[in-house]
Design an enzyme around this catalytic site. Structure first.
Site, mmCIF file in Angstrom:
data_model
loop_
_atom_site.group_PDB
_atom_site.id
_atom_site.type_symbol
_atom_site.label_atom_id
_atom_site.label_comp_id
_atom_site.label_asym_id
_atom_site.label_seq_id
_atom_site.Cartn_x
_atom_site.Cartn_y
_atom_site.Cartn_z
ATOM 1 N N LYS A 1 -40.125 92.220 54.247
ATOM 2 C CA LYS A 1 -39.066 91.884 55.502
ATOM 3 C C LYS A 1 -37.761 91.450 54.813
ATOM 4 O O LYS A 1 -36.706 91.992 55.431
ATOM 5 C CB LYS A 1 -39.628 90.638 56.108
ATOM 6 C CG LYS A 1 -40.917 90.750 56.911
ATOM 7 C CD LYS A 1 -41.699 89.366 57.675
ATOM 8 C CE LYS A 1 -42.688 89.955 58.346
ATOM 9 N NZ LYS A 1 -43.844 88.958 58.753
ATOM 10 N N GLN B 1 -44.443 82.575 58.640
ATOM 11 C CA GLN B 1 -45.485 83.735 58.387
ATOM 12 C C GLN B 1 -46.962 83.189 58.559
ATOM 13 O O GLN B 1 -47.425 82.193 58.060
ATOM 14 C CB GLN B 1 -45.507 84.329 56.728
ATOM 15 C CG GLN B 1 -46.604 85.232 56.270
ATOM 16 C CD GLN B 1 -45.932 86.563 56.946
ATOM 17 O OE1 GLN B 1 -45.025 87.098 57.200
ATOM 18 N NE2 GLN B 1 -47.082 87.305 57.182
ATOM 19 N N ASP C 1 -41.056 86.377 66.542
ATOM 20 C CA ASP C 1 -42.252 86.713 66.653
ATOM 21 C C ASP C 1 -42.848 86.716 68.020
ATOM 22 O O ASP C 1 -43.865 87.507 68.259
ATOM 23 C CB ASP C 1 -43.170 85.805 65.801
ATOM 24 C CG ASP C 1 -43.737 86.368 64.713
ATOM 25 O OD1 ASP C 1 -43.854 87.723 64.400
ATOM 26 O OD2 ASP C 1 -44.304 85.586 63.779
#
Length: 294
Positions: free
Chosen positions: A54, A98, A121
């Site tokens: 990422k 995460q 997200d």
């Protein structure tokens, strides 16, 4: 007939290039640099690989990348304090914590603490609810990638029969909403569904997201169906090492499907590319700019 292989690497690279062009444009025209903050708690090896990827791709697209690594034994209060700080930071337009988090931390509370406008997200209840209602929302990255891969085969999904196998909040449920937005007819199936092979055989579009290696067999598929395999499973090889397989029996599917994504090299490639899309969209929305051209 051998199925067309949907190359996620190529499609993700094209998407990243389009994002980079748009990032350059908003920088040039509005002096805006989209910024993504990624929070990694603990040292799960798979999560560390994802976070590195990422970081590299965020910088590659011309965005600002902020990494925050916290020890596995961090307190809930300290983690929430970091999220609150990132919510206030004007240089940060996207926040990604995460997952999975180490045991002892309340995942739901952490997701709920993220500013919905920065929730790249797409997991905050505000965004999930807006998506379910058919309103503009930040959508989870993997389902978004699934739709883009499908549209590389079919210009329009209108009126097509789709089945989503798996009902997780991360993939299955939001994917159903995105397919409804495309005017597809959608069945959502799961471990309690009766006659799963029979349900799959009716579908023009098959999305497998259950986490069971090679569960969907070739003879379940309608000839010519498009198959998007979200699963990533490690299984042992004869030499004692492991290999990655999806939720679909790939070799069997190649002989029946019209198009199929490989594992690896399919959906996984799209997830980070769609994270960049969401960060760019969030940055433009927060700045009051029109939606970018990706």
């Amino acid at each position: 007939m051998t199925a067309k292989i949907i190359d996620g690497k190529v499609i993700a690279a094209e998407l990243r290039a389009r994002v980079a062009d748009e990032v350059a444009r908003v920088k040039r025209e509005h002096n805006l640099v989209p910024g993504l903050a990624v929070v990694l708690v603990g040292n799960d090896p798979a999560s560390e690989v994802y976070v590195r990827s990422k970081h590299t791709q965020t910088q590659g697209a011309g965005m600002a990348s902020f990494e925050h690594k916290l020890p596995a034994d961090v307190s809930q209060a300290d983690l929430l304090a970091l999220v609150a700080k990132l919510n206030r930071d004007p240089a940060v337009h996207g926040i990604l914590v995460q997952l999975p988090l180490p045991k002892g931390l309340n995942t739901e509370a952490v997701i709920n603490a993220i500013d919905p406008a920065k929730d790249v997200d797409g997991l905050h209840p505000n965004n999930a609810g807006r998506l379910a209602g058919g309103f503009q929302a930040l959508s989870p990255c993997t389902p978004l990638g699934c739709i883009i891969l499908t549209k590389s085969v079919h210009a329009s999904l209108e009126g097509m029969n789709a089945i989503v196998i798996g009902r997780s909040n991360l993939v299955g449920r939001p994917l159903v909403q995105l397919l409804l937005n495309e005017n597809a007819t959608v069945t959502i199936a799961h471990s309690r569904s009766r006659d799963l092979p029979g349900l799959v055989r009716q579908a023009d579009l098959v999305y497998a997201a259950v986490g069971k290696p090679e569960m969907v067999r070739g003879d379940w598929l309608k000839p010519g169906a498009t198959v998007i395999d979200v699963g990533i499973n490690r299984i042992p090889r004869d030499d004692g090492k492991t290999r990655l397989v999806g939720d679909v029996a790939y070799q069997e599917a190649l002989n029946v499907a019209g198009a199929v994504t490989p594992v690896p090299g399919g959906v996984g490639q799209m997830t980070v590319a769609c994270l960049l899309v969401n960060t760019l969209r969030a940055a433009c929305a927060i700045a009051g700019l029109p939606k970018p051209g990706v």
